[in-house]
Design a protein around this motif. Structure first.
Motif, mmCIF file in Angstrom:
data_model
loop_
_atom_site.group_PDB
_atom_site.id
_atom_site.type_symbol
_atom_site.label_atom_id
_atom_site.label_comp_id
_atom_site.label_asym_id
_atom_site.label_seq_id
_atom_site.Cartn_x
_atom_site.Cartn_y
_atom_site.Cartn_z
ATOM 1 N N GLY A 182 0.812 -1.203 0.000
ATOM 2 C CA GLY A 182 0.000 0.000 0.000
ATOM 3 C C GLY A 182 0.845 1.253 0.000
ATOM 4 O O GLY A 182 1.993 1.238 0.441
ATOM 5 N N GLY A 183 0.244 2.335 -0.483
ATOM 6 C CA GLY A 183 0.980 3.588 -0.608
ATOM 7 C C GLY A 183 0.427 4.717 0.219
ATOM 8 O O GLY A 183 0.759 5.889 -0.034
ATOM 9 N N GLY A 184 -0.394 4.403 1.219
ATOM 10 C CA GLY A 184 -0.927 5.462 2.079
ATOM 11 C C GLY A 184 0.210 6.243 2.735
ATOM 12 O O GLY A 184 1.072 5.660 3.387
ATOM 13 N N GLU A 185 0.196 7.557 2.555
ATOM 14 C CA GLU A 185 1.371 8.345 2.928
ATOM 15 C C GLU A 185 1.465 8.613 4.425
ATOM 16 O O GLU A 185 2.573 8.732 4.962
ATOM 17 N N ARG A 186 0.337 8.707 5.102
ATOM 18 C CA ARG A 186 0.380 9.080 6.510
ATOM 19 C C ARG A 186 0.556 7.871 7.430
ATOM 20 O O ARG A 186 1.287 7.943 8.416
ATOM 21 N N LYS A 187 -0.104 6.752 7.084
ATOM 22 C CA LYS A 187 -0.068 5.588 7.974
ATOM 23 C C LYS A 187 0.745 4.438 7.405
ATOM 24 O O LYS A 187 1.656 3.920 8.054
ATOM 25 N N THR A 188 0.408 3.997 6.189
ATOM 26 C CA THR A 188 1.037 2.789 5.656
ATOM 27 C C THR A 188 2.539 2.949 5.514
ATOM 28 O O THR A 188 3.311 2.087 5.963
ATOM 29 N N LEU A 189 2.991 4.022 4.897
ATOM 30 C CA LEU A 189 4.425 4.180 4.675
ATOM 31 C C LEU A 189 5.168 4.452 5.975
ATOM 32 O O LEU A 189 6.351 4.120 6.100
ATOM 33 N N ARG A 190 4.475 5.016 6.965
ATOM 34 C CA ARG A 190 5.110 5.156 8.288
ATOM 35 C C ARG A 190 5.349 3.777 8.892
ATOM 36 O O ARG A 190 6.426 3.527 9.473
ATOM 37 N N LEU A 191 4.375 2.873 8.755
ATOM 38 C CA LEU A 191 4.551 1.523 9.288
ATOM 39 C C LEU A 191 5.647 0.776 8.546
ATOM 40 O O LEU A 191 6.388 -0.020 9.139
ATOM 41 N N VAL A 192 5.766 1.019 7.239
ATOM 42 C CA VAL A 192 6.879 0.426 6.487
ATOM 43 C C VAL A 192 8.199 0.848 7.100
ATOM 44 O O VAL A 192 9.091 0.022 7.368
ATOM 45 N N ALA A 193 8.355 2.151 7.329
ATOM 46 C CA ALA A 193 9.612 2.669 7.873
ATOM 47 C C ALA A 193 9.900 2.100 9.258
ATOM 48 O O ALA A 193 11.060 1.880 9.622
ATOM 49 N N LYS A 194 8.852 1.857 10.023
ATOM 50 C CA LYS A 194 9.041 1.431 11.412
ATOM 51 C C LYS A 194 9.234 -0.075 11.559
ATOM 52 O O LYS A 194 9.996 -0.522 12.428
ATOM 53 N N TYR A 195 8.557 -0.875 10.708
ATOM 54 C CA TYR A 195 8.519 -2.312 10.964
ATOM 55 C C TYR A 195 8.964 -3.200 9.807
ATOM 56 O O TYR A 195 9.319 -4.361 10.035
ATOM 57 N N ALA A 196 8.894 -2.745 8.572
ATOM 58 C CA ALA A 196 8.937 -3.666 7.435
ATOM 59 C C ALA A 196 10.335 -3.854 6.868
ATOM 60 O O ALA A 196 11.206 -2.990 6.994
ATOM 61 N N ASP A 197 10.508 -4.977 6.211
ATOM 62 C CA ASP A 197 11.712 -5.244 5.427
ATOM 63 C C ASP A 197 11.515 -4.865 3.968
ATOM 64 O O ASP A 197 12.485 -4.706 3.230
ATOM 65 N N ALA A 198 10.244 -4.730 3.541
ATOM 66 C CA ALA A 198 9.942 -4.430 2.142
ATOM 67 C C ALA A 198 8.609 -3.716 2.064
ATOM 68 O O ALA A 198 7.759 -3.817 2.961
ATOM 69 N N CYS A 199 8.422 -2.986 0.973
ATOM 70 C CA CYS A 199 7.135 -2.361 0.674
ATOM 71 C C CYS A 199 6.712 -2.785 -0.718
ATOM 72 O O CYS A 199 7.522 -3.281 -1.505
ATOM 73 N N ASN A 200 5.424 -2.599 -1.019
ATOM 74 C CA ASN A 200 4.940 -2.846 -2.368
ATOM 75 C C ASN A 200 4.057 -1.697 -2.793
ATOM 76 O O ASN A 200 3.101 -1.345 -2.092
ATOM 77 N N LEU A 201 4.398 -1.104 -3.939
ATOM 78 C CA LEU A 201 3.656 0.024 -4.490
ATOM 79 C C LEU A 201 3.215 -0.315 -5.897
ATOM 80 O O LEU A 201 4.001 -0.864 -6.679
ATOM 81 N N PHE A 202 1.987 0.010 -6.235
ATOM 82 C CA PHE A 202 1.529 -0.201 -7.602
ATOM 83 C C PHE A 202 2.246 0.759 -8.545
ATOM 84 O O PHE A 202 2.507 1.919 -8.196
ATOM 85 N N ALA A 203 2.560 0.254 -9.729
ATOM 86 C CA ALA A 203 3.188 1.092 -10.743
ATOM 87 C C ALA A 203 2.100 1.911 -11.427
ATOM 88 O O ALA A 203 1.451 1.446 -12.356
ATOM 89 N N GLY A 204 1.890 3.135 -10.933
ATOM 90 C CA GLY A 204 0.810 3.940 -11.464
ATOM 91 C C GLY A 204 1.167 5.380 -11.741
ATOM 92 O O GLY A 204 0.293 6.207 -11.977
ATOM 93 N N GLY A 205 2.456 5.708 -11.688
ATOM 94 C CA GLY A 205 2.878 7.057 -12.002
ATOM 95 C C GLY A 205 3.289 7.899 -10.822
ATOM 96 O O GLY A 205 3.884 8.973 -10.997
#
Length: 285
Positions: A182-205
């Motif tokens: 997910g690419g949610g800027e306020r919550k999802t990407l914050r959780l990526v930075a805090k917990y994840a080893d990888a993220c997945n973003l759709f190729a949409g521009g």
């Protein structure tokens, strides 16, 4: 760069009688073509962007366990697990089991969940969006604790575990990789930075913008941005390999190192075999 295959349709010729054998051939063909990872959705109904909800859909972890038994090298995970569909202890046990039985090939792909239709229809939990993200964060915390030597209780706002015992532990150390989709800027990407080893973003521009936001979250969390594997998802049109290579090159230059592909038909094994030279080419980047 590596290629992954995202299998999101099970509407095969002769299904459901043929589904198991066809799915095995799909995974084995992908593995032989040099595809590094195979993912399935964590849905119980087909989603609208793929087909009508009455189309066939397989439960994710049963499917991944089956695929572990018919493959030997390809990595296996969900894109992505709905955090609220299973109790966290059961979810991490399932991923740990998949890792043990596959010889260390599992990863946990996870998100906050969005499909209210299937949740209501099948009686699955589907709290309001703010609570779903709160629960997602607690699931991530529980995963880290279950995949550690800490076997004490976990007390969160939403989840309470009396003892975080996990035996046998996953084979991968310190744990199977955690991917947040997910690419949610306020919550999802914050959780990526805090917990994840990888993220997945759709190729949409908007990939560059999303990566810039992730970098900002990493700075605030004290996280090394480069330590996070950036993955993306796009349609794989094997009828025009040069155009596909161009898309992949552009994504690689943005910093993506894994691209998951969606195919028009998965039981067209020739389309999967056509990915072999593309996988070999991008592996040199």
């Amino acid at each position: 760069m590596q290629l992954g295959l995202h299998v999101c349709s099970f509407n095969y010729e002769g299904a459901p009688d043929s589904t198991g054998q066809t799915l095995a051939r799909i995974a084995q063909t992908a593995e032989a073509a040099g595809i590094s990872s195979l993912t399935v959705m964590d849905h119980l109904f087909q989603i609208g962007m793929i087909g009508p909800h009455e189309d066939p859909m397989l439960e994710a972890y049963t499917t991944l366990g089956y695929l572990a038994g018919v493959t030997s090298d390809i990595r296996l995970g969900t894109m992505v697990t709905a955090a609220v569909y299973r109790p966290p202890g059961l979810l991490i046990k399932a991923v740990s089991t998949l890792d043990v039985l596959s010889g260390g090939r599992a990863f946990l792909g996870i998100g906050a969940a969005w499909n209210e239709q299937e949740s209501v229809a099948l009686g699955l939990p589907f709290p309001p969006v703010a609570e779903r993200f709160e629960r997602l964060e607690e699931v991530l915390q529980i995963a880290k604790q279950l995949w550690s030597t800490e076997d004490g209780p976990f007390e969160g706002e939403h989840y309470h575990l009396g003892a975080t015992v996990n035996s046998p532990q996953a084979l991968q150390k310190p744990h199977p990789p955690i991917l947040i989709g997910g690419g949610g800027e306020r919550k999802t990407l914050r959780l990526v930075a805090k917990y994840a080893d990888a993220c997945n973003l759709f190729a949409g521009g908007e990939e560059q913008h999303k990566l810039d936001v992730l970098r900002e979250h990493c700075q605030r969390e004290g996280r090394d941005y480069d330590s996070i594997t950036k993955t993306t998802m796009l349609d794989f049109d094997t009828s025009d390999p040069d155009a596909l290579l161009g898309q992949l090159r552009a994504l690689h230059e943005l910093g993506f190192t894994v691209a998951y592909g969606i195919l028009k038909r998965y039981d067209d094994l020739a389309a999967i075999q056509a990915l072999a030279p593309i996988a070999a080419e991008v592996a040199r980047w």
